[in-house]
Design a protein around this motif. Structure first.
Motif, PDB file in Angstrom:
ATOM      1  N   THR A   5       0.832  -1.207   0.000  1.00 47.17           N
ATOM      2  CA  THR A   5       0.000   0.000   0.000  1.00 47.17           C
ATOM      3  C   THR A   5       0.861   1.249   0.000  1.00 47.17           C
ATOM      4  N   GLN A   6       0.512   2.220  -0.801  1.00 51.60           N
ATOM      5  CA  GLN A   6       1.258   3.473  -0.830  1.00 51.60           C
ATOM      6  C   GLN A   6       0.938   4.311   0.407  1.00 51.60           C
ATOM      7  N   GLU A   7       1.816   5.249   0.723  1.00 54.77           N
ATOM      8  CA  GLU A   7       1.585   6.140   1.862  1.00 54.77           C
ATOM      9  C   GLU A   7       0.396   7.046   1.557  1.00 54.77           C
ATOM     10  N   VAL A   8      -0.381   7.349   2.574  1.00 57.67           N
ATOM     11  CA  VAL A   8      -1.594   8.131   2.380  1.00 57.67           C
ATOM     12  C   VAL A   8      -1.298   9.516   1.804  1.00 57.67           C
ATOM     13  N   ALA A   9      -0.132  10.076   2.119  1.00 60.29           N
ATOM     14  CA  ALA A   9       0.203  11.414   1.636  1.00 60.29           C
ATOM     15  C   ALA A   9       0.349  11.458   0.124  1.00 60.29           C
ATOM     16  N   SER A  10       0.518  10.304  -0.513  1.00 61.72           N
ATOM     17  CA  SER A  10       0.729  10.279  -1.958  1.00 61.72           C
ATOM     18  C   SER A  10      -0.493  10.789  -2.727  1.00 61.72           C
ATOM     19  N   ILE A  11      -1.670  10.724  -2.121  1.00 55.34           N
ATOM     20  CA  ILE A  11      -2.865  11.172  -2.836  1.00 55.34           C
ATOM     21  C   ILE A  11      -2.921  12.691  -2.977  1.00 55.34           C
ATOM     22  N   ILE A  12      -2.092  13.394  -2.225  1.00 55.68           N
ATOM     23  CA  ILE A  12      -2.100  14.857  -2.291  1.00 55.68           C
ATOM     24  C   ILE A  12      -0.733  15.461  -2.577  1.00 55.68           C
ATOM     25  N   ASP A  13       0.328  14.688  -2.426  1.00 52.51           N
ATOM     26  CA  ASP A  13       1.685  15.241  -2.550  1.00 52.51           C
ATOM     27  C   ASP A  13       1.965  15.859  -3.912  1.00 52.51           C
ATOM     28  N   HIS A  14       1.332  15.362  -4.981  1.00 53.15           N
ATOM     29  CA  HIS A  14       1.648  15.841  -6.329  1.00 53.15           C
ATOM     30  C   HIS A  14       0.537  16.702  -6.931  1.00 53.15           C
ATOM     31  N   VAL A  15      -0.367  17.177  -6.072  1.00 53.50           N
ATOM     32  CA  VAL A  15      -1.441  18.033  -6.566  1.00 53.50           C
ATOM     33  C   VAL A  15      -0.935  19.446  -6.841  1.00 53.50           C
ATOM     34  N   TYR A  16      -0.057  19.945  -5.983  1.00 52.67           N
ATOM     35  CA  TYR A  16       0.509  21.287  -6.129  1.00 52.67           C
ATOM     36  C   TYR A  16       2.035  21.219  -6.071  1.00 52.67           C
ATOM     37  N   ALA A  17       2.686  22.081  -6.836  1.00 53.47           N
ATOM     38  CA  ALA A  17       4.144  22.175  -6.739  1.00 53.47           C
ATOM     39  C   ALA A  17       4.540  22.707  -5.362  1.00 53.47           C
ATOM     40  N   LYS A  18       3.757  23.669  -4.851  1.00 57.11           N
ATOM     41  CA  LYS A  18       3.950  24.198  -3.503  1.00 57.11           C
ATOM     42  C   LYS A  18       2.594  24.201  -2.827  1.00 57.11           C
ATOM     43  N   TRP A  19       2.479  23.524  -1.713  1.00 52.60           N
ATOM     44  CA  TRP A  19       1.179  23.366  -1.074  1.00 52.60           C
ATOM     45  C   TRP A  19       0.640  24.712  -0.589  1.00 52.60           C
ATOM     46  N   PRO A  20      -0.573  25.099  -0.968  1.00 54.57           N
ATOM     47  CA  PRO A  20      -1.147  26.394  -0.571  1.00 54.57           C
ATOM     48  C   PRO A  20      -1.352  26.469   0.947  1.00 54.57           C
ATOM     49  N   ASP A  21      -1.079  27.635   1.486  1.00 57.73           N
ATOM     50  CA  ASP A  21      -1.238  27.821   2.931  1.00 57.73           C
ATOM     51  C   ASP A  21      -2.666  27.539   3.381  1.00 57.73           C
ATOM     52  N   ALA A  22      -3.635  27.896   2.534  1.00 55.41           N
ATOM     53  CA  ALA A  22      -5.039  27.725   2.905  1.00 55.41           C
ATOM     54  C   ALA A  22      -5.405  26.250   3.100  1.00 55.41           C
ATOM     55  N   LEU A  23      -4.658  25.361   2.479  1.00 57.10           N
ATOM     56  CA  LEU A  23      -4.951  23.941   2.584  1.00 57.10           C
ATOM     57  C   LEU A  23      -3.953  23.182   3.435  1.00 57.10           C
ATOM     58  N   ALA A  24      -2.959  23.887   3.942  1.00 58.10           N
ATOM     59  CA  ALA A  24      -1.910  23.219   4.714  1.00 58.10           C
ATOM     60  C   ALA A  24      -2.487  22.508   5.937  1.00 58.10           C
ATOM     61  N   GLY A  25      -3.470  23.138   6.590  1.00 56.57           N
ATOM     62  CA  GLY A  25      -4.065  22.514   7.767  1.00 56.57           C
ATOM     63  C   GLY A  25      -4.783  21.220   7.432  1.00 56.57           C
ATOM     64  N   GLN A  26      -5.471  21.208   6.293  1.00 55.88           N
ATOM     65  CA  GLN A  26      -6.160  19.982   5.875  1.00 55.88           C
ATOM     66  C   GLN A  26      -5.165  18.862   5.607  1.00 55.88           C
ATOM     67  N   ARG A  27      -4.040  19.209   5.035  1.00 55.24           N
ATOM     68  CA  ARG A  27      -3.012  18.204   4.753  1.00 55.24           C
ATOM     69  C   ARG A  27      -2.484  17.605   6.052  1.00 55.24           C
ATOM     70  N   GLU A  28      -2.188  18.457   6.986  1.00 54.19           N
ATOM     71  CA  GLU A  28      -1.666  17.974   8.269  1.00 54.19           C
ATOM     72  C   GLU A  28      -2.693  17.120   8.990  1.00 54.19           C
ATOM     73  N   ASP A  29      -3.960  17.517   8.894  1.00 52.51           N
ATOM     74  CA  ASP A  29      -5.019  16.744   9.538  1.00 52.51           C
ATOM     75  C   ASP A  29      -5.123  15.343   8.922  1.00 52.51           C
ATOM     76  N   LEU A  30      -4.999  15.276   7.616  1.00 50.17           N
ATOM     77  CA  LEU A  30      -5.046  13.980   6.938  1.00 50.17           C
ATOM     78  C   LEU A  30      -3.903  13.080   7.408  1.00 50.17           C
ATOM     79  N   LEU A  31      -2.710  13.639   7.484  1.00 50.41           N
ATOM     80  CA  LEU A  31      -1.560  12.845   7.900  1.00 50.41           C
ATOM     81  C   LEU A  31      -1.687  12.385   9.350  1.00 50.41           C
TER      82      LEU A  31
END
Length: 366
Positions: free
Chosen positions: A326-352
């Motif tokens: 199984t791939q790491e869960v972060a892989s579903i979002i890691d390649h969506v943006y070249a630089k993760w937007p600040d507005a979504l950074a909290g959602q990313r951390e919550d997912l992890l």
């Protein structure tokens, strides 16, 4: 007086029953080449069958089969150079195999795993992944071709699509810019007669799909998409034309989708069984096999040996796919943006964090 007929070159060498319709091009005397093409047709079909079975048993997600359309991809893949760029659509595994993409990578892709698009083979590092959105890849191909032209490189971009995609604005815009800028790009239409449940005769009123390139100012022609000899011959000419700086080319390959649109479709709900039965009489694998047998270069013994080899290759790919884990869960979002937007950074951390807690809970439960 209105004339709706557009005269375009149509190429076919092999009749549906495998007999010759005329003199073959000189290169077609190379039976080693024709045998290699046939072997690839069979391998593609056998992988396709296995992939559908894996989807039916829940081991991969929705899958777009190639049944009856294998010859188009095999011809493309056998002629592209390593430094050319493929910008495919979702029904292009035959091309990808010949470019060096591994079978297990294709299974990972259709299994929803990001690693399926991280090709291990360096020769395909610049190729684009399979594209599911309709016709957007045509514009991407023009972007790549523009860069190649600016750099003065003798390379070609090949982009593919189905007949339904030719009705999208993205496709027509791509033709326009390719013609206006004389880009080194070859457009290949897999006209398999069905845009999901919409037949070709309803989704476009033009006599041919190829003629859409005429309005954009560049060369277009039609090919029997079930005749791998015709496909190979005309694809070679198209690639050389684009490589020589003579502008884009559009090839409309007339095939037939023998199966469902994808494994999420049921074509029996909208398609006549007699039509499909007739299409089976024209499919590409049996057509080339019959010709090779007639020429004395293929027989039942070679066929059975090939089937066994293909089964082993496909099974090895399935085992590698199963072993990937199984791939790491972060892989579903890691390649969506070249630089993760600040507005979504909290959602990313919550997912992890949620994923980490779940893993911790599972280990505690054990």
């Amino acid at each position: 007086m209105t004339n709706n007929k557009i005269d375009l070159l149509f190429t076919r060498y092999l009749a549906p029953d495998g007999h010759l319709l005329g003199e073959l091009p000189v290169w077609a005397d190379d039976f080693n080449l024709l045998t290699r093409l046939y072997r690839q047709l069979v391998l593609t079909r056998m992988f396709d069958q296995k992939a559908v079975a894996l989807q039916r048993t829940g081991r991969i997600g929705t899958y777009a089969a190639n049944l009856g359309q294998e010859a188009i991809g095999v011809a493309i893949g056998s002629l592209m150079r390593a430094d050319d760029v493929l910008v495919p659509y979702y029904r292009d595994i035959a091309v990808q195999f010949m470019r060096g993409v591994c079978m297990e990578e294709i299974l990972l892709y259709w299994g929803g795993d990001e690693r399926g698009s991280a090709y291990a083979e360096p020769a395909v590092a610049q190729d684009f992944p399979l594209c599911v959105p309709i016709a957007t890849q045509a514009l991407h191909a023009c972007g790549v071709a523009t860069a190649i032209k600016i750099r003065g490189e003798h390379r070609v971009v090949v982009t593919t699509c189905g007949d339904g995609a030719t009705s999208k604005g993205d496709f027509l815009e791509a033709l326009n810019v390719a013609g206006a800028w004389q880009l080194p790009v070859v457009f290949v239409i897999n006209n398999n007669q069905w845009a999901i449940s919409v037949p070709r005769r309803i989704q476009c009123g033009a006599p041919t799909l190829a003629q859409k390139a005429i309005g954009a100012g560049f060369h277009a022609e039609q090919i029997d998409g079930n005749d791998v000899i015709a496909l190979y011959d005309r694809m070679a000419v198209a690639l050389e034309r684009a490589r020589a700086g003579k502008g884009p080319v559009l090839l409309e390959c007339i095939s037939y989708r023998l199966g469902d649109h994808t494994t999420a479709d049921d074509a029996t709900r909208y398609r006549d069984a007699e039509e499909v039965k007739q299409a089976w009489l024209e499919e590409p694998v049996k057509r080339l096999q019959t010709y090779l047998v007639g020429q004395g270069v293929w027989d039942e013994g070679r066929e059975q040996a090939l089937v066994g080899e293909c089964q082993q290759q496909v099974q090895a790919a399935v085992q590698a796919f199963d072993a990937a884990g199984t791939q790491e869960v972060a892989s579903i979002i890691d390649h969506v943006y070249a630089k993760w937007p600040d507005a979504l950074a909290g959602q990313r951390e919550d997912l992890l964090e949620r994923a980490a807690r779940r893993v911790g809970g599972d280990q505690h439960g054990q």
